[in-house]
Design a protein around this motif. Structure first.
Motif, PDB file in Angstrom:
ATOM      1  N   VAL A 123       0.845  -1.191   0.000  1.00 56.22           N
ATOM      2  CA  VAL A 123       0.000   0.000   0.000  1.00 56.22           C
ATOM      3  C   VAL A 123       0.883   1.244   0.000  1.00 56.22           C
ATOM      4  CG1 VAL A 123      -1.964   1.144   1.110  1.00 56.22           C
ATOM      5  CG2 VAL A 123      -1.603  -1.305   1.478  1.00 56.22           C
ATOM      6  N   ALA A 124       0.457   2.276  -0.711  1.00 51.88           N
ATOM      7  CA  ALA A 124       1.160   3.557  -0.691  1.00 51.88           C
ATOM      8  C   ALA A 124       0.163   4.673  -0.974  1.00 51.88           C
ATOM      9  CB  ALA A 124       2.290   3.584  -1.723  1.00 51.88           C
ATOM     10  N   ASP A 125       0.600   5.878  -0.775  1.00 52.09           N
ATOM     11  CA  ASP A 125      -0.154   7.074  -1.157  1.00 52.09           C
ATOM     12  C   ASP A 125       0.380   7.510  -2.522  1.00 52.09           C
ATOM     13  OD1 ASP A 125      -1.078   9.760  -1.481  1.00 52.09           O
ATOM     14  OD2 ASP A 125      -1.156  10.052   0.684  1.00 52.09           O
ATOM     15  N   ILE A 126      -0.498   7.600  -3.508  1.00 51.40           N
ATOM     16  CA  ILE A 126      -0.042   7.966  -4.850  1.00 51.40           C
ATOM     17  C   ILE A 126      -0.452   9.386  -5.234  1.00 51.40           C
ATOM     18  CG2 ILE A 126       0.123   5.582  -5.635  1.00 51.40           C
ATOM     19  CD1 ILE A 126      -2.497   5.981  -7.166  1.00 51.40           C
ATOM     20  N   GLY A 127      -0.724  10.197  -4.213  1.00 58.13           N
ATOM     21  CA  GLY A 127      -0.974  11.606  -4.478  1.00 58.13           C
ATOM     22  C   GLY A 127      -2.381  11.892  -4.958  1.00 58.13           C
ATOM     23  N   ASP A 128      -2.531  12.965  -5.712  1.00 57.68           N
ATOM     24  CA  ASP A 128      -3.835  13.451  -6.145  1.00 57.68           C
ATOM     25  C   ASP A 128      -3.968  13.427  -7.665  1.00 57.68           C
ATOM     26  OD1 ASP A 128      -3.842  16.138  -3.686  1.00 57.68           O
ATOM     27  OD2 ASP A 128      -4.491  14.057  -3.496  1.00 57.68           O
ATOM     28  N   VAL A 129      -5.198  13.265  -8.122  1.00 59.97           N
ATOM     29  CA  VAL A 129      -5.501  13.494  -9.533  1.00 59.97           C
ATOM     30  C   VAL A 129      -5.323  14.984  -9.819  1.00 59.97           C
ATOM     31  CG1 VAL A 129      -7.288  13.405 -11.317  1.00 59.97           C
ATOM     32  CG2 VAL A 129      -7.115  11.557  -9.626  1.00 59.97           C
ATOM     33  N   ASN A 130      -4.711  15.296 -10.932  1.00 60.89           N
ATOM     34  CA  ASN A 130      -4.510  16.694 -11.319  1.00 60.89           C
ATOM     35  C   ASN A 130      -5.802  17.226 -11.929  1.00 60.89           C
ATOM     36  OD1 ASN A 130      -3.393  19.178 -11.952  1.00 60.89           O
ATOM     37  ND2 ASN A 130      -2.492  18.443 -13.863  1.00 60.89           N
ATOM     38  N   VAL A 131      -6.679  17.714 -11.065  1.00 60.25           N
ATOM     39  CA  VAL A 131      -8.014  18.137 -11.507  1.00 60.25           C
ATOM     40  C   VAL A 131      -7.963  19.525 -12.146  1.00 60.25           C
ATOM     41  CG1 VAL A 131      -9.126  16.743  -9.733  1.00 60.25           C
ATOM     42  CG2 VAL A 131      -8.563  19.127  -9.243  1.00 60.25           C
ATOM     43  N   ASN A 132      -9.026  19.860 -12.846  1.00 62.81           N
ATOM     44  CA  ASN A 132      -9.201  21.191 -13.424  1.00 62.81           C
ATOM     45  C   ASN A 132     -10.257  21.909 -12.600  1.00 62.81           C
ATOM     46  OD1 ASN A 132      -9.810  23.477 -14.903  1.00 62.81           O
ATOM     47  ND2 ASN A 132      -9.877  22.428 -16.892  1.00 62.81           N
ATOM     48  N   VAL A 133      -9.844  22.810 -11.734  1.00 65.75           N
ATOM     49  CA  VAL A 133     -10.798  23.447 -10.822  1.00 65.75           C
ATOM     50  C   VAL A 133     -11.727  24.433 -11.533  1.00 65.75           C
ATOM     51  CG1 VAL A 133      -9.324  23.173  -8.798  1.00 65.75           C
ATOM     52  CG2 VAL A 133      -9.115  25.245 -10.208  1.00 65.75           C
ATOM     53  N   TYR A 134     -11.499  24.672 -12.825  1.00 62.28           N
ATOM     54  CA  TYR A 134     -12.349  25.589 -13.581  1.00 62.28           C
ATOM     55  C   TYR A 134     -13.345  24.873 -14.481  1.00 62.28           C
ATOM     56  CZ  TYR A 134      -8.760  28.916 -12.164  1.00 62.28           C
ATOM     57  OH  TYR A 134      -7.895  29.684 -11.428  1.00 62.28           O
ATOM     58  N   ASP A 135     -13.228  23.542 -14.613  1.00 65.72           N
ATOM     59  CA  ASP A 135     -14.048  22.830 -15.596  1.00 65.72           C
ATOM     60  C   ASP A 135     -14.374  21.443 -15.053  1.00 65.72           C
ATOM     61  OD1 ASP A 135     -15.036  21.349 -17.791  1.00 65.72           O
ATOM     62  OD2 ASP A 135     -13.862  22.529 -19.225  1.00 65.72           O
ATOM     63  N   LEU A 136     -15.617  21.256 -14.602  1.00 69.37           N
ATOM     64  CA  LEU A 136     -16.006  20.002 -13.972  1.00 69.37           C
ATOM     65  C   LEU A 136     -16.009  18.840 -14.959  1.00 69.37           C
ATOM     66  CD1 LEU A 136     -16.905  18.617 -11.373  1.00 69.37           C
ATOM     67  CD2 LEU A 136     -19.257  19.274 -11.896  1.00 69.37           C
ATOM     68  N   LYS A 137     -16.458  19.088 -16.171  1.00 69.39           N
ATOM     69  CA  LYS A 137     -16.481  18.005 -17.169  1.00 69.39           C
ATOM     70  C   LYS A 137     -15.061  17.548 -17.516  1.00 69.39           C
ATOM     71  CE  LYS A 137     -20.952  19.146 -19.275  1.00 69.39           C
ATOM     72  NZ  LYS A 137     -21.308  20.242 -18.318  1.00 69.39           N
ATOM     73  N   ASP A 138     -14.152  18.496 -17.642  1.00 70.52           N
ATOM     74  CA  ASP A 138     -12.763  18.129 -17.906  1.00 70.52           C
ATOM     75  C   ASP A 138     -12.169  17.393 -16.707  1.00 70.52           C
ATOM     76  OD1 ASP A 138     -10.295  18.175 -19.472  1.00 70.52           O
ATOM     77  OD2 ASP A 138      -9.578  19.579 -17.945  1.00 70.52           O
ATOM     78  N   THR A 139     -12.539  17.813 -15.516  1.00 70.03           N
ATOM     79  CA  THR A 139     -12.082  17.104 -14.320  1.00 70.03           C
ATOM     80  C   THR A 139     -12.555  15.656 -14.343  1.00 70.03           C
ATOM     81  OG1 THR A 139     -11.787  18.987 -12.835  1.00 70.03           O
ATOM     82  CG2 THR A 139     -12.470  16.928 -11.828  1.00 70.03           C
ATOM     83  N   CYS A 140     -13.803  15.424 -14.723  1.00 74.37           N
ATOM     84  CA  CYS A 140     -14.312  14.054 -14.808  1.00 74.37           C
ATOM     85  C   CYS A 140     -13.499  13.235 -15.812  1.00 74.37           C
ATOM     86  CB  CYS A 140     -15.790  14.053 -15.186  1.00 74.37           C
ATOM     87  SG  CYS A 140     -16.893  14.567 -13.849  1.00 74.37           S
ATOM     88  N   ARG A 141     -13.133  13.834 -16.926  1.00 74.07           N
ATOM     89  CA  ARG A 141     -12.292  13.139 -17.901  1.00 74.07           C
ATOM     90  C   ARG A 141     -10.943  12.784 -17.295  1.00 74.07           C
ATOM     91  NH1 ARG A 141      -8.064  14.469 -20.691  1.00 74.07           N
ATOM     92  NH2 ARG A 141      -8.198  16.666 -20.065  1.00 74.07           N
TER      93      ARG A 141
END
Length: 354
Positions: A123-141
């Motif tokens: 088990v490890a921590d693999i950090g965060d998804v690089n989300v787009n805080v300005y575009d929810l649909k792009d974040t979902c992609r």
């Protein structure tokens, strides 16, 4: 007992001391034994606070090592820091960070169940998804693509949200790998709205989208803890019409949920199951740091009973969502979230129990 580098047999406490002394020198988690008899694999063991101060080091989940990808892991903690899908109070984008901070209190073994996750899985921590805080649909992609890569390695993702929108793209990736999955959904809200303020993607709509796309095995879906005022006399009519089992909070008051979970295990069978836990399922007296609180909710004890009741289920992914640190003045909501995530780790397939 696992061998030391010199081949000498040691007991558990000697082994733990040796690990922790190494950590004292290095100040971080290390990849160490014990070994799986069948494979000789090595595992990441978090540092013990007996030897390494909790307040030291970079905040990772449970003070586990960080690595860039899921390669070589059996399970991984991953953050999805978004709140652009929220309809009320924001702040869940800071949830993964604060959960990691509070998780420093976690220890290596589950005293209640005697689970030993770090003697069972890498088990490890693999950090965060690089989300787009300005575009929810792009974040979902971005989430969908990130989870495709994680799942392709055979790793089971344990996700720190982030608002509940994230369950939709995660389940898209999960269903691509496993086919339609069962769902144990713990929440104050059904999250099955169709359109909200003209938008079809948000934290109130993920499971409607999942049904439309055939991501769920609807006869193996249970929603637990639903409550609150509604937009119609029966807010859960749509869920029941799909074949979901709906367990409203009134059915949970003043009782243990262990008998319910025995029924849920039978409902889920041997097929793949995803566990999605919204922290607002808990009463806001226990977990005030969330965006859409509803009174008269579950207790933390019942939350733990639900997760421990998943032991034996073929879990292929889990999430803990909607922790909003700006409304969590004591840190207890994030602390509760960290503990619930640890409980999820402890019920994954192949976990060792003493």
């Amino acid at each position: 007992m696992p061998p030391t580098p010199t081949g000498t047999k040691v007991d558990f406490f000697s082994l733990r001391t040796r690990q922790s002394l190494t950590l004292c020198r290095e100040g971080q988690s290390v990849c160490t034994s014990p070994n799986r008899k069948c494979s000789g694999s090595r595992y990441n063991v978090p540092p013990s606070a007996e030897f390494v101060a909790r307040v030291s080091g970079i905040a990772t989940m449970a003070k586990l090592p960080f690595q860039e990808t899921a390669e070589g892991l059996d399970a991984a903690f991953i953050g999805v820091p978004i709140d652009t899908g929220t309809s009320n109070r924001p702040g869940a984008r800071f949830g993964p960070r604060q959960i990691r901070v509070e998780s420093a209190l976690l220890r290596a073994y589950n005293s209640g169940t005697r689970a030993a996750p770090y003697e069972s899985l890498m088990v490890a921590d693999i950090g965060d998804v690089n989300v787009n805080v300005y575009d929810l649909k792009d974040t979902c992609r971005r989430i969908r693509e990130a989870y495709r890569k994680i799942l392709a390695t055979g790793c089971i993702p344990l996700t720190m949200g982030g608002d509940h929108t994230i369950a939709y793209p995660i389940l898209q990736a999960v269903a691509e790998k496993h086919g339609p999955v069962g769902l144990i959904h713990v929440d104050a809200h059904a999250d099955t709205s169709d359109v909200v303020l003209g938008e079809k993607i948000g934290h109130g709509t993920p499971f409607r989208r999942c049904v439309e796309e055939g991501l769920l095995d609807c006869k193996r879906v249970v929603q637990i803890g639903l409550r609150g005022s509604g937009y119609s006399p029966d807010s859960y009519e749509w869920s029941r019409a799909q074949g979901f089992r709906v367990v409203q909070v009134e059915e949970c008051w003043f009782k243990s949920l262990a008998p319910l979970m025995a029924e849920v295990r039978a409902q889920m069978g041997s097929g793949p199951v995803y566990l999605s836990f919204d922290i607002d399922a808990l009463d806001p007296g226990f977990a005030p740091g969330t965006g859409t609180p509803e009174i008269a909710g579950l207790t933390p004890i019942q939350g733990v009973e639900i997760i421990r009741g998943c032991r034996g289920i073929n879990l292929v992914g889990c999430d803990l969502v909607e922790v909003s640190p700006p409304y969590d003045t004591t840190g207890n909501t994030a602390l509760t979230g960290a503990n619930l995530l640890f409980e999820m780790l402890c019920v994954l397939p192949k976990i060792k129990y003493y």
